[in-house]
Design an enzyme around this catalytic site. Structure first.
Site, PDB file in Angstrom:
ATOM      1  CD  GLU A 151     -57.176 -12.195  34.814  1.00  0.00           C
ATOM      2  OE1 GLU A 151     -58.256 -11.909  35.555  1.00  0.00           O
ATOM      3  OE2 GLU A 151     -56.790 -11.378  33.997  1.00  0.00           O
ATOM      4  CB  ALA A 193     -46.426 -16.667  43.544  1.00  0.00           C
ATOM      5  CD  GLN A 236     -51.342  -9.320  45.597  1.00  0.00           C
ATOM      6  OE1 GLN A 236     -50.913  -8.086  45.611  1.00  0.00           O
ATOM      7  NE2 GLN A 236     -52.245  -9.730  45.087  1.00  0.00           N
ATOM      8  CG  HIS A 257     -54.680 -14.048  38.617  1.00  0.00           C
ATOM      9  ND1 HIS A 257     -55.815 -14.946  38.678  1.00  0.00           N
ATOM     10  CD2 HIS A 257     -55.248 -12.962  38.789  1.00  0.00           C
ATOM     11  CE1 HIS A 257     -56.872 -14.389  38.698  1.00  0.00           C
ATOM     12  NE2 HIS A 257     -56.612 -13.022  38.797  1.00  0.00           N
TER      13      HIS A 257
END
Lengths: 534, 340
Positions: B10, B285, B287, B308
Site C-alpha cells: 500500500e 478484514a 482490522q 491494505h
C-alpha cells in the site's frame, strides 16, 4: 527543524464566517489544514471591527489544527488602503515582535488583506524587518472538493536560487567586461581594480576618484561606468565630461554652475551650466586639481546639499548627479600646499581608484593591440592584421624598457592607428613596424635631454640637481627612468643589471640598486612616493 | 534493528501504523526507509506524525526523523505506559486511525487506560466511529479484550471537532478467533447521520436503500445530530447483523456529490458482501489481521484481500513469528489462517 510560525492578516472577505463557512475556501483556516505544513503558531493580525469574525476563525483553526497556537493581534487601521498607515502599523508590529529565527521559521502570508497590506508585508519581508519567507495560498482546483488548496513558500533570498545566482554572476561578468571595453586584460592588479570599481559603481552613488597618469584611461573608464549604470537603470540623466584644465578663470564658474542673463558683460543668454546639465546623470570632472578655489567651494556645496548658485543669480538651483573626478596630481600634496580644499578632497576620495600606466601593465599590451585593431575595423570597415613577425617585433619593443610610453594608452593607440593607416592591403609587415619603432624613438628622443632634467627634478627636487656632477646626472637620470616604471625594486634591479647578471651566479641586483640610490639620499619608498606625485 | 520498506505494498500510512502497533505490542524497535516514497507528497505527513507522537507517548519511545517530510524514521519503544491520554488530531487525520495505532498495545499493557480522542470521527478513507464500535470492537471483546468506546461528539471532515472516549482494560492474552460463517441473519438497519445539513439528504439516501436493497421503513432512520457540531457532515451507515458477526458499510456524503450517488455506492458494497456469503467484509478484514496475529492464531473468511490487508500481512511477518495463509474459497472469497 525550526517550528513554522505564520504571520498573516485576517481576510475580511476570503476568511468568511457563518454557517456555510466550511464549504468555502478560507485561506487563513485552510493554511492550517495542509498535511505537509505544520503551523505551530499563527500570529493573526486583524482590525478591531472584525473581532467577531477573527474569533470565529481562531476557533476554527483550533478545531482543524490542534497543533496550532493562534495569537490574535489587533491593529487599528482607519483605512487599510492607506499605504503610510498600513506600513507604519505593520512596521511597528515587526519591530516589536520577538523574532527567534534560529528556533522558528517565519512564513508571511500574503494572500489575505488589502493589496496594500500584501504589498507592505512583502516590503517588510524583502527588507528583512520580518526575517521570513512569503507564503502564498491558492484555492483547490475544484471549489467543492473540500480540500485546503495549495500553498507555495517563496524565499526572497535570491542567492538561494542556483539559476538566478548564475544569472547575477553572468551579469557581473558582463559588467566587468563592459568596464574594460571588452578588452580581455591579463594584468591581475588591473582586473582586481575593475572588479572593485564594478561593485562600487553598482552599489554606490557616492563620488568616485580616478587617479593615474595621463592616458591611463580615466576618461574612458568614467564613461563606461556611466554606461553601465545606465544599462542597469541607475541613472536617467546624461554623461557630462569636462577637463577642468580647459576652463580656468572667469569662464570656469559660468561653465560649471551656469549664469543668468545679464550676469556679466556678454551674458546675453542664460546658461544652465554643466552641473545642471548632469542632473540625474554623471558628471566627470577630469583634472579636478586644476579647479580654482571659488569653484571648489561651490562644488563642495553642490555635492553636499545638491544645490548651488549660478553666476549672477540669487536663486539656488538643484542638481542631483554622481561625480566622478579624475586627476594625475597628488591631491594630498595639493591640499598641503593650500591649492586644494581638504574638505572637498575628503568628500571625493571616499572611493579612490588608481589606474596604472601602460608600463605597469605590459601583459595587457597584446589585448589592447587587438582592441585597437577592432576599433579600427569598426571605424573604417576594413580589417587590418599584423603578420606574425611584425606582431612579435612590435610587442617586444612595446614591452621593452626603451619604450617609455609617456602618454600611456593614448601613445599606444596613436602608434597602432599610424601602422594601420600605412598598412598596404590591410597587412602590417615587419617593415611597417620598424618604421613605427624608429618614429617613436625619434618622437621620444628629443625630449630625452630635457626629460633627464625633468626626471631628476621629479625625484630629487629642483635644488639638488645643481649639486651633482654632470657625470652622475646622466647615469642617475637613466636609473630613475627605469625605476619610474618598474613594478618593484628587484624588477628595476633586474632591468638595470640585465647584462652583468647573466655572468653571475648570485643576483643581488636589488641590493646594488639600493646602495646606488642611497648615495643620492633616495630609497625605494621615496621613489614610489614621487612616482605617485607625478 | 528491524527495517521496514515504507514504499512496499500500500506504501502509505498503513505501513507505519501497523508497524507502530506491533512495535509497541512486542517491544521491537524498527526503522522505516522510503516512507511513502511513491506518493505525490512523499515522506511523513501530519496525520502520520500525530499517530507517531501518540505511539511514542504510550510507549515512552525515542524517535528519530519525526518531522514533516521525513523519508526515514526510527522508533524505539521502552515500555508501555498505560494511563489517561488525550490526543487531538488535526483535520486530515482521523481519531480512528490513531486508535488503530495504540489500541492493541494498550490491551496488552499491565494496567487500564482511558483515552480521549479529539478530531474527525467520520472521515473518508478511515474507519468511522460506528464501524469501530459496532463491528470491530465486538470481535475484539470476543477475543477476550475489555474495551468500550463512546462517541461524545461527531466530527466530520473537514471541520473535525468530534470526540470519542475509549476505556481499555488489560487482558493476559488475546484468544484466537474463528469466523468462517455469518450464521443466520438477525437484524439490519440503515442510519443516515446528518449534521448542519438539510434532513432531506438523509431521506434521499434512505429512499435509495429502500428501493435497491428492499429494506423496510422500520429499518431506516435519519439521525439529525444536535447543535454543537463543529461543521456540516453526512454519512450513511448500513448495519448487517448476523448470528456470528455484525458488518457495517459506510457511505460518506461529499460536497458536490448527490445523496443518491453516495447511497448507491454504499448499497453496491453491501450487496457484494451479502452476495459473497462471507462473515468479514474488506474493511473489517484489514482490522482483524493484527489482533489475530497477536493472539497467535485464528481464521476468517472474507472477500479477496485489499492492498491494505496484504500490506498488513507483510508487516506482521516482519514482527511476529506467525504464518499467515490466504487460501481461495469458491469464486469470490478467501480464507485467512493465522498460525503461531
Amino acid at each position: 527543524m525550526p517550528d513554522n510560525v505564520v504571520i498573516g492578516m485576517l481576510g475580511s472577505t476570503l476568511d468568511r464566517g457563518g454557517p456555510d463557512r466550511w464549504r468555502q475556501w478560507r485561506p487563513t483556516v485552510d493554511l492550517c489544514r495542509h498535511e505537509d505544513l505544520l503551523v505551530r503558531r499563527f500570529e493573526l493580525l486583524s482590525q478591531p471591527r472584525f473581532r467577531r469574525l477573527a474569533e470565529e476563525i481562531v476557533g476554527d483553526i483550533r478545531t482543524v489544527s490542534p497543533e496550532t497556537e493562534v495569537r490574535l493581534h489587533e491593529l487599528a487601521l482607519a483605512d487599510p488602503w492607506d499605504f503610510e498607515q498600513v506600513y507604519g502599523a505593520l512596521h511597528d508590529f515587526a519591530r516589536g515582535y520577538p523574532f527567534r529565527p534560529e528556533e522558528e521559521s517565519y512564513l508571511v502570508h500574503v494572500t489575505t488583506g488589502t493589496h496594500v497590506v500584501q504589498i507592505c508585508l512583502f516590503l517588510l519581508t524583502e527588507s528583512r524587518d520580518i526575517p521570513g519567507r512569503l507564503l502564498q495560498a491558492s484555492p483547490p482546483r475544484r471549489r467543492s472538493d473540500g480540500g485546503p488548496g495549495s500553498c507555495t513558500i517563496i524565499d526572497l533570498d535570491l542567492s538561494k536560487y542556483d539559476r538566478l545566482a548564475s544569472r547575477f554572476q553572468r551579469q557581473q561578468r558582463e559588467g566587468l567586461s563592459f568596464l574594460k571595453s571588452g578588452i580581455d586584460t591579463r594584468n591581475a592588479g588591473f582586473n582586481r581594480l575593475i572588479e572593485r570599481i564594478e561593485q562600487v559603481a553598482i552599489a554606490s552613488t557616492a563620488p568616485l576618484l580616478l587617479t593615474g597618469p595621463t592616458g591611463a584611461g580615466k576618461s574612458q573608464l568614467a564613461r563606461r561606468v556611466y554606461e553601465l549604470k545606465k544599462a542597469r537603470r541607475q541613472v536617467e540623466g546624461p554623461f557630462v565630461e569636462v577637463n577642468c584644465a580647459t576652463i580656468r578663470g572667469d569662464a570656469a564658474m559660468s561653465a560649471l554652475f551656469g549664469h543668468v542673463r545679464g550676469a556679466f558683460t556678454g551674458a546675453l543668454q542664460p546658461r544652465p551650466g554643466l552641473l545642471r546639465t548632469a542632473d540625474r546623470g554623471v558628471l566627470f570632472l577630469d583634472e579636478i586639481g586644476e579647479l580654482g578655489p571659488d569653484e571648489q567651494a561651490m562644488l563642495l556645496r553642490a555635492l553636499e546639499d545638491k544645490i548651488f548658485l549660478p553666476v549672477g543669480s540669487d536663486r539656488e538651483v538643484r542638481s542631483d548627479f554622481q561625480l566622478i573626478a579624475g586627476t594625475n596630481r597628488d591631491l594630498g600634496q595639493a591640499v598641503r600646499h593650500g591649492r586644494f580644499r581638504d574638505d572637498l578632497l575628503a568628500r571625493i576620495n571616499l572611493w579612490t581608484f588608481h589606474l596604472p600606466g601602460l608600463r605597469e601593465r605590459v601583459e595587457d599590451l597584446e589585448p589592447n593591440l587587438d582592441y585597437e585593431l577592432d576599433q579600427w575595423a569598426a571605424r573604417h570597415g576594413t580589417r587590418v592584421t599584423f603578420n606574425r613577425e611584425a606582431r612579435a617585433a612590435f610587442l617586444t619593443f612595446a614591452a621593452s624598457a626603451e619604450a617609455s610610453w609617456p602618454a600611456n594608452f593614448r601613445d599606444f593607440n596613436a602608434a597602432v592607428v599610424r601602422m594601420a593607416t600605412l598598412a598596404a592591403g590591410g597587412r602590417v609587415t615587419t617593415a611597417v613596424v620598424e618604421d613605427e619603432i624608429a618614429r617613436l624613438r625619434a618622437l621620444w628622443a628629443p625630449a630625452t635631454a630635457d626629460e633627464a632634467e625633468a626626471t631628476l627634478r621629479r625625484f630629487l627636487g629642483p635644488g639638488r640637481i645643481e649639486t651633482l656632477d654632470r657625470f652622475d646626472r646622466a647615469q642617475l637620470a637613466e636609473v630613475l627612468r627605469v625605476c619610474a616604471s618598474a613594478a618593484s625594486l628587484s624588477a628595476a634591479g633586474r632591468t638595470l643589471f640585465a647584462v652583468s647578471r647573466q655572468r653571475r651566479t648570485t643576483a643581488n641586483d636589488a641590493d646594488r640598486l639600493r646602495k646606488y640610490l642611497a648615495r643620492f639620499g633616495l630609497d625605494w619608498a621615496t621613489v614610489l612616493d614621487r612616482r605617485r606625485a607625478q | 534493528m528491524l527495517t521496514i520498506d515504507g514504499a512496499r505494498g500500500e506504501g502509505g500510512g498503513q505501513v507505519l501504523r501497523s508497524a507502530l502497533a506491533l512495535s509497541l505490542a512486542t517491544g521491537t524497535s524498527f526503522r522505516v526507509e522510503r516512507m511513502r516514497a511513491g506518493r505525490p507528497k512523499p515522506g511523513l505527513m501530519r496525520q502520520h506524525l500525530t499517530a507517531l507522537e501518540a505511539a511514542a507517548a504510550i510507549g515512552e519511545a525515542d524517535t528519530e526523523g519525526a518531522v514533516i517530510g521525513a523519508r526515514e524514521l526510527v522508533f524505539r519503544p521502552r515500555r508501555l505506559r498505560p494511563g489517561a491520554y488525550r490526543f487531538a488530531v488535526g483535520t486530515a487525520g482521523s481519531t480512528g486511525l490513531v486508535l488503530q495505532t495504540i489500541l492493541l498495545p494498550l490491551l496488552t499493557a499491565p494496567a487500564p487506560s482511558s483515552l480521549t480522542l479529539e478530531g474527525g470521527t467520520h472521515n473518508p478513507h478511515a474507519p468511522p466511529f460506528d464501524f469501530l464500535a459496532g463491528a470491530f470492537l465486538p470481535l475484539l471483546r470476543r477475543m477476550g479484550a475489555r474495551v468500550d468506546a463512546r462517541l461524545e461528539l461527531a466530527g466530520f471532515y473537514p471541520a473535525g471537532g468530534g470526540r470519542m472516549a475509549v476505556e481499555v482494560a488489560p487482558v493476559r492474552a488475546l484468544a484466537p478467533l474463528a469466523l468462517v460463517a455469518r450464521g443466520a441473519p438477525r437484524r439490519r438497519r440503515a442510519r443516515a447521520l446528518v449534521s448542519r445539513l438539510p434532513r432531506k439528504i438523509g431521506d434521499r439516501e434512505l429512499a435509495v436503500v429502500r428501493s435497491r436493497l428492499g429494506w423496510q421503513d422500520d429499518e431506516l432512520e435519519v439521525v439529525v445530530l444536535a447543535e454543537g457540531m463543529a461543521g456540516p457532515g453526512n454519512v450513511l451507515l448500513l448495519e448487517i447483523e448476523s448470528q456470528h458477526v455484525t458488518e457495517i458499510v459506510t457511505g460518506f456524503g461529499e460536497v458536490g456529490v448527490r445523496a443518491e450517488a453516495v447511497a448507491e455506492a454504499a448499497v453496491q458494497e453491501a450487496r457484494r458482501y451479502l452476495a459473497a456469503d462471507v462473515p468479514v467484509g474488506p474493511h473489517l478484514a484489514d482490522q482483524l489481521l493484527l489482533p489475530l496475529a497477536l493472539a497467535g492464531g485464528g481464521v476468517f473468511r472474507t472477500l479477496p484481500l485489499s492492498r491494505h490487508a496484504s500490506t498488513n500481512i507483510d508487516v506482521i511477518r516482519a514482527f511476529l513469528p506467525v504464518s499467515v495463509d490466504v487460501a481461495r474459497v469458491g469464486d469470490a472469497a478467501v480464507e485467512v489462517t493465522v498460525r503461531a
